[in-house]
Design a protein around this motif. Structure first.
Motif, short mmCIF file in Angstrom:
data_model
loop_
_atom_site.label_atom_id
_atom_site.label_comp_id
_atom_site.label_asym_id
_atom_site.label_seq_id
_atom_site.Cartn_x
_atom_site.Cartn_y
_atom_site.Cartn_z
N ALA A 52 0.83 -1.21 0.00
CA ALA A 52 0.00 0.00 0.00
C ALA A 52 0.86 1.26 0.00
O ALA A 52 1.92 1.31 0.61
CB ALA A 52 -0.93 0.00 1.21
N LYS A 53 0.35 2.28 -0.69
CA LYS A 53 1.02 3.58 -0.74
C LYS A 53 -0.02 4.68 -0.59
O LYS A 53 -1.00 4.75 -1.35
CB LYS A 53 1.78 3.77 -2.05
CG LYS A 53 2.43 5.15 -2.20
CD LYS A 53 2.98 5.38 -3.60
CE LYS A 53 4.21 4.54 -3.85
NZ LYS A 53 4.85 4.90 -5.15
N VAL A 54 0.18 5.57 0.39
CA VAL A 54 -0.64 6.76 0.55
C VAL A 54 0.02 7.89 -0.22
O VAL A 54 1.22 8.14 -0.04
CB VAL A 54 -0.80 7.14 2.03
CG1 VAL A 54 -1.62 8.43 2.18
CG2 VAL A 54 -1.46 6.01 2.80
N VAL A 55 -0.74 8.59 -1.06
CA VAL A 55 -0.17 9.66 -1.88
C VAL A 55 -0.89 10.98 -1.58
O VAL A 55 -2.11 11.05 -1.61
CB VAL A 55 -0.27 9.34 -3.38
CG1 VAL A 55 0.20 10.53 -4.22
CG2 VAL A 55 0.55 8.10 -3.71
N ILE A 56 -0.08 12.00 -1.29
CA ILE A 56 -0.57 13.38 -1.21
C ILE A 56 -0.07 14.06 -2.48
O ILE A 56 1.11 14.41 -2.58
CB ILE A 56 -0.07 14.09 0.04
CG1 ILE A 56 -0.54 13.34 1.31
CG2 ILE A 56 -0.56 15.54 0.09
CD1 ILE A 56 -0.03 13.93 2.62
N PRO A 57 -0.93 14.23 -3.49
CA PRO A 57 -0.49 14.72 -4.80
C PRO A 57 -0.01 16.17 -4.75
O PRO A 57 -0.15 16.86 -3.73
CB PRO A 57 -1.75 14.59 -5.66
CG PRO A 57 -2.65 13.68 -4.91
CD PRO A 57 -2.36 13.91 -3.47
N PRO A 58 0.58 16.66 -5.86
CA PRO A 58 0.98 18.06 -5.93
C PRO A 58 -0.19 18.99 -5.61
O PRO A 58 -1.35 18.69 -5.90
CB PRO A 58 1.45 18.22 -7.38
CG PRO A 58 1.88 16.85 -7.78
CD PRO A 58 0.93 15.92 -7.09
N GLY A 59 0.12 20.12 -5.00
CA GLY A 59 -0.89 21.07 -4.58
C GLY A 59 -0.65 21.48 -3.14
O GLY A 59 0.31 21.01 -2.50
#
Length: 392
Positions: free
Chosen positions: A64-71
């Motif tokens: 599993a990978k949690v991603v906080i995208p650009p922004g």
């Protein structure tokens, strides 16, 4: 303050059983925080979206990978809580910028991002945690006290996080400490950039306590307080050690290595400090080696009267087996070495090898002899050095 570490490190973290956790793309399922309600406008509260995305990843049955995208995302207090059923490592990839809430009432538990009870974590992505401390530092009411229970919330707190890697993250303008590592084992931090103004209160870069096998490398720290503080109960950690002996339940400090560093424009260089009237503790087997200092006021400093302010009492922290090797650079003080040890338990086994400093203070350089000041310390000087040894 600034300290740069150049310790070599492989991109692998190996646990006690020898299972290595690397940064290999293993087809992990991505848990995008925007799918859980996070909005990258820098205004809407995203804490619950972050928590929900992490909880879903943590409870998954596969990688599993949690991603906080650009922004830009705004968030109050966040807890990433294990243990996880997802196979290690669970990855948190921060690509964007996370802004802290400025309302201090949001931090009920006294911290911003708390990550705890996880075995095998990778936190990476090149993103930024901005604590927005410039809007909160005026509420720091410690007033310069060395002992204060009114510190502002730290940005990142790792508690019982083992066999883990933190890399390529920016941590700026924390309200309190930028990062704390507590009760953790085999924790590696590399390629970090930690910054805050020089006059920001109590904004230590990294504080380590009750942890074993902590390695920090290739990291730049410019903060308003200690760059790295190594607290009680730390062993085998890789630059201030202390303050030791402030509380009755503290544990010994041993097996500390600080090596291959550059410190620029700091008040103190390599330092060990303990409180007066402390409980019985030991600080031993500590090595400071291959360190360059640029305009450091107190390059080598042991202070066992920390917090005394002329009060009676002595430190009961026994400092022994301490080695300062190949430390060089420039200083604004004529006292390059200060060993101010306890009269109750004097320092023993203090070794200084190849100590070489150039004076750049206000007095004409050729009129200044660099000296060492020793009190209650058994110290030996050897190798090539231009500091006049103290007479014990």
């Amino acid at each position: 303050m600034k300290v740069v570490f150049f310790l070599g490190l492989a991109l692998l973290s190996c646990g006690a059983e020898g299972a290595c956790r690397g940064l290999v793309d293993n087809g992990a399922t991505v848990f995008d925080v925007t799918k859980y309600g996070a909005v990258a406008d820098g205004e809407q509260e995203c804490a619950q979206a972050f928590i929900q995305a992490f909880n879903a990843a943590c409870k998954s049955n596969g990688a599993a990978k949690v991603v906080i995208p650009p922004g830009t995302y705004m968030s109050g207090e966040v807890f990433f809580q294990g243990p996880c059923t997802a196979p290690a490592p669970i990855t948190v990839e921060v690509q964007g910028t996370v802004l802290a809430q400025t309302d201090l009432s949001e931090y009920v538990n006294g911290q911003w991002f708390a990550i705890q009870n996880i075995d095998g974590l990778v936190l990476e992505g090149g993103g930024t945690f901005n604590g927005r401390g410039n809007e909160s530092w005026r509420y720091n009411d410690c007033g310069g006290q060395v002992a204060c229970d009114s510190l502002l919330p730290p940005s990142l707190v790792f508690n019982k996080v083992n066999n883990s890697l933190l890399q390529g993250i920016n941590i700026v303008n924390s309200k309190g400490f930028h990062m704390k590592i507590c009760e953790s084992y085999n924790f590696t931090a590399q390629g970090l950039n930690i910054t805050a103004p020089w006059d920001s209160p109590n904004t230590d870069g990294i504080h380590i306590s009750r942890s074993d096998l902590v390695t920090i490398s290739n990291t730049t720290i410019r903060t308003g307080d200690d760059c790295i503080s190594i607290g009680e109960g730390s062993t085998n950690s890789c630059v201030s050690i202390g303050s030791l002996g402030q509380r009755p339940d503290e544990e010994d400090v041993r097996g500390i290595l600080v090596a291959n560093c550059t410190l620029s424009d700091t008040t103190n260089g390599v330092r060990i400090k303990s409180w007066h009237e402390s409980p019985n503790l030991q600080a031993s087997n500590i090595v400071f080696e291959n360190i360059v200092m640029d305009n450091v006021r107190n390059p080598i400093f042991i202070d066992q009267n920390y917090g005394s302010k002329n009060k009676p009492g002595s430190s009961n922290v026994k400092i022994s087996d301490i080695h300062f090797k190949n430390i060089r650079g420039t200083t604004s003080s004529n006292v390059a070495v200060s060993l101010n040890c306890s009269d109750t338990v004097p320092c023993e086994g203090i070794e200084l090898v190849d100590i070489d400093f150039k004076y750049i203070g206000k007095t004409t350089a050729q009129d200044v002899t660099l000296t060492a000041a020793c009190e209650n310390a058994k110290a030996t000087f050897s190798g090539t050095h231009n500091v006049s040894p103290c007479v014990v």
